[in-house]
Scaffold this motif. Structure first.
Motif, PDB file in Angstrom:
ATOM      1  N   GLU A  53       0.823  -1.213   0.000  1.00  0.00           N
ATOM      2  CA  GLU A  53       0.000   0.000   0.000  1.00  0.00           C
ATOM      3  C   GLU A  53       0.853   1.258   0.000  1.00  0.00           C
ATOM      4  O   GLU A  53       0.504   2.249  -0.641  1.00  0.00           O
ATOM      5  N   THR A  54       1.992   1.245   0.702  1.00  0.00           N
ATOM      6  CA  THR A  54       2.857   2.430   0.682  1.00  0.00           C
ATOM      7  C   THR A  54       3.395   2.692  -0.713  1.00  0.00           C
ATOM      8  O   THR A  54       3.669   3.842  -1.080  1.00  0.00           O
ATOM      9  N   LEU A  55       3.538   1.623  -1.488  1.00  0.00           N
ATOM     10  CA  LEU A  55       3.983   1.751  -2.872  1.00  0.00           C
ATOM     11  C   LEU A  55       2.857   2.281  -3.747  1.00  0.00           C
ATOM     12  O   LEU A  55       3.044   3.210  -4.546  1.00  0.00           O
ATOM     13  N   LEU A  56       1.669   1.701  -3.600  1.00  0.00           N
ATOM     14  CA  LEU A  56       0.525   2.101  -4.412  1.00  0.00           C
ATOM     15  C   LEU A  56       0.172   3.570  -4.197  1.00  0.00           C
ATOM     16  O   LEU A  56      -0.255   4.258  -5.129  1.00  0.00           O
ATOM     17  N   GLU A  57       0.355   4.055  -2.977  1.00  0.00           N
ATOM     18  CA  GLU A  57       0.042   5.447  -2.664  1.00  0.00           C
ATOM     19  C   GLU A  57       0.942   6.424  -3.399  1.00  0.00           C
ATOM     20  O   GLU A  57       0.623   7.610  -3.529  1.00  0.00           O
ATOM     21  N   GLY A  75      -4.249  -5.078 -10.170  1.00  0.00           N
ATOM     22  CA  GLY A  75      -5.642  -5.126  -9.759  1.00  0.00           C
ATOM     23  C   GLY A  75      -5.968  -4.074  -8.721  1.00  0.00           C
ATOM     24  O   GLY A  75      -7.017  -3.421  -8.781  1.00  0.00           O
ATOM     25  N   ALA A  76      -5.066  -3.882  -7.752  1.00  0.00           N
ATOM     26  CA  ALA A  76      -5.306  -2.890  -6.701  1.00  0.00           C
ATOM     27  C   ALA A  76      -5.324  -1.478  -7.270  1.00  0.00           C
ATOM     28  O   ALA A  76      -6.127  -0.633  -6.846  1.00  0.00           O
ATOM     29  N   LEU A  78      -6.175  -0.608 -10.362  1.00  0.00           N
ATOM     30  CA  LEU A  78      -7.427  -0.439 -11.103  1.00  0.00           C
ATOM     31  C   LEU A  78      -8.595  -0.215 -10.149  1.00  0.00           C
ATOM     32  O   LEU A  78      -9.499   0.575 -10.438  1.00  0.00           O
ATOM     33  N   ASP A  79      -8.576  -0.884  -8.988  1.00  0.00           N
ATOM     34  CA  ASP A  79      -9.618  -0.656  -7.981  1.00  0.00           C
ATOM     35  C   ASP A  79      -9.592   0.773  -7.470  1.00  0.00           C
ATOM     36  O   ASP A  79     -10.632   1.307  -7.054  1.00  0.00           O
ATOM     37  N   ARG A  80      -8.434   1.401  -7.506  1.00  0.00           N
ATOM     38  CA  ARG A  80      -8.290   2.795  -7.085  1.00  0.00           C
ATOM     39  C   ARG A  80      -8.628   3.774  -8.209  1.00  0.00           C
ATOM     40  O   ARG A  80      -8.557   4.984  -8.019  1.00  0.00           O
ATOM     41  N   GLY A  81      -8.929   3.260  -9.378  1.00  0.00           N
ATOM     42  CA  GLY A  81      -9.213   4.121 -10.516  1.00  0.00           C
ATOM     43  C   GLY A  81      -7.977   4.588 -11.242  1.00  0.00           C
ATOM     44  O   GLY A  81      -8.028   5.557 -12.010  1.00  0.00           O
ATOM     45  N   VAL A  82      -6.839   3.910 -11.022  1.00  0.00           N
ATOM     46  CA  VAL A  82      -5.570   4.245 -11.676  1.00  0.00           C
ATOM     47  C   VAL A  82      -5.310   3.204 -12.758  1.00  0.00           C
ATOM     48  O   VAL A  82      -5.250   2.007 -12.469  1.00  0.00           O
ATOM     49  N   PHE A  83      -5.126   3.650 -13.996  1.00  0.00           N
ATOM     50  CA  PHE A  83      -4.866   2.687 -15.059  1.00  0.00           C
ATOM     51  C   PHE A  83      -3.491   2.059 -14.871  1.00  0.00           C
ATOM     52  O   PHE A  83      -2.495   2.755 -14.663  1.00  0.00           O
ATOM     53  N   THR A  99      -7.475 -12.878 -14.782  1.00  0.00           N
ATOM     54  CA  THR A  99      -8.547 -13.446 -13.960  1.00  0.00           C
ATOM     55  C   THR A  99      -8.939 -12.486 -12.845  1.00  0.00           C
ATOM     56  O   THR A  99     -10.122 -12.414 -12.460  1.00  0.00           O
ATOM     57  N   ARG A 100      -7.981 -11.718 -12.355  1.00  0.00           N
ATOM     58  CA  ARG A 100      -8.260 -10.741 -11.292  1.00  0.00           C
ATOM     59  C   ARG A 100      -8.820  -9.440 -11.842  1.00  0.00           C
ATOM     60  O   ARG A 100      -9.044  -8.486 -11.100  1.00  0.00           O
ATOM     61  N   GLY A 101      -9.028  -9.364 -13.148  1.00  0.00           N
ATOM     62  CA  GLY A 101      -9.579  -8.166 -13.755  1.00  0.00           C
ATOM     63  C   GLY A 101      -8.551  -7.174 -14.219  1.00  0.00           C
ATOM     64  O   GLY A 101      -8.893  -6.070 -14.656  1.00  0.00           O
TER      65      GLY A 101
END
Length: 235
Positions: A53-57, A75-76, A78-83, A99-101
């Motif tokens: 999460e610290t990376l995704l932020e 996947g995480a 995309l769930d945040r609305g980031v392509f 499979t995870r979208g």
């Protein structure tokens, strides 16, 4: 991998591919000198950890995830609305990502890729700074892929290490996949390589037992000191 390796029994029964299919190990990265380290396949197939999460932020889209594995970060995002787009040379990794979208391509980072020179964030995590065994060539290629204001988000070893090696993936029964060139680098070594390519460390942080660097082109962003605290989520 050569065509001969692709056709060999060891490649068809690659323990890494089988572990990705099952979503669990144990499988190990074995080095030619006899050392081995367990690969966290179960973590790669689970939801992002606090360290993730610290990376995704710190990700601004669009994001290119190099060596995406089964796609937990794509996947995480995309769930945040980031392509985000993942790339990986393992077909089973691409299948798991989809499979995870998530969106993913079965390609090497050294292959032609979409939107070269336009990615705002590029991820090299889970040891992927070692891809190809030549960090200078890898980071040079990644610099070609990001936008002028883009950043490379790189996971590094916490201790000071800089070594290239030959490695392969094996299971507990000694079954092994094809050998490949790999590298292990700590933060000081990545800093040295980055400097030679006109890159600066714009952020450095530790979360749990994992260490990360953010690299940007000189003068593109102000340098910041190392931090253990995550930034606010970028939108």
């Amino acid at each position: 991998m050569t065509p001969e390796e692709e056709k060999s029994p060891s490649a068809r029964e690659d323990p890494y591919a089988l572990a990705l299919q099952a979503g669990r190990g144990p499988v190990y990265l074995r080095f030619a000198d006899g050392r081995r380290t367990r690969l966290p396949v179960r973590r790669w197939g689970a939801r992002p950890t606090g360290a993730d999460e610290t990376l995704l932020e710190r990700c601004n889209g669009p994001v290119l995830d190099v060596g995406c594995g089964p796609g937990r970060l794509c996947g995480a995002l995309l769930d945040r609305g980031v392509f985000a787009l993942g790339i990986d040379v393992a077909p089973h990794a691409i299948a798991r990502t989809e499979t995870r979208g998530g969106a993913a391509l079965c390609r090497s980072v050294f292959d032609p890729l979409p939107a070269e020179g336009s990615w705002q964030s590029l991820l090299l995590v889970d040891g992927n700074i070692g891809i190809g065994g030549d960090p200078h060539a890898l980071l040079r290629r990644c610099t070609q892929l990001i936008a002028p204001t883009g950043v490379l988000l790189v996971e590094v070893e916490q201790h000071d290490v800089e070594e290239g090696c030959t490695a392969w993936v094996e299971d507990t029964h000694g079954n092994r996949g094809p050998a490949f060139l790999w590298a292990c680098l700590g933060a000081p070594a990545v800093r040295r390589v980055a400097e030679s390519l006109g890159l600066s460390v714009t952020d450095q942080w530790i979360s749990g037992r994992r260490c990360f660097l953010s690299l940007g082109r000189h003068d593109s962003r102000p340098s910041v000191v190392a931090s253990h605290a995550p930034r606010a989520q970028l939108r």
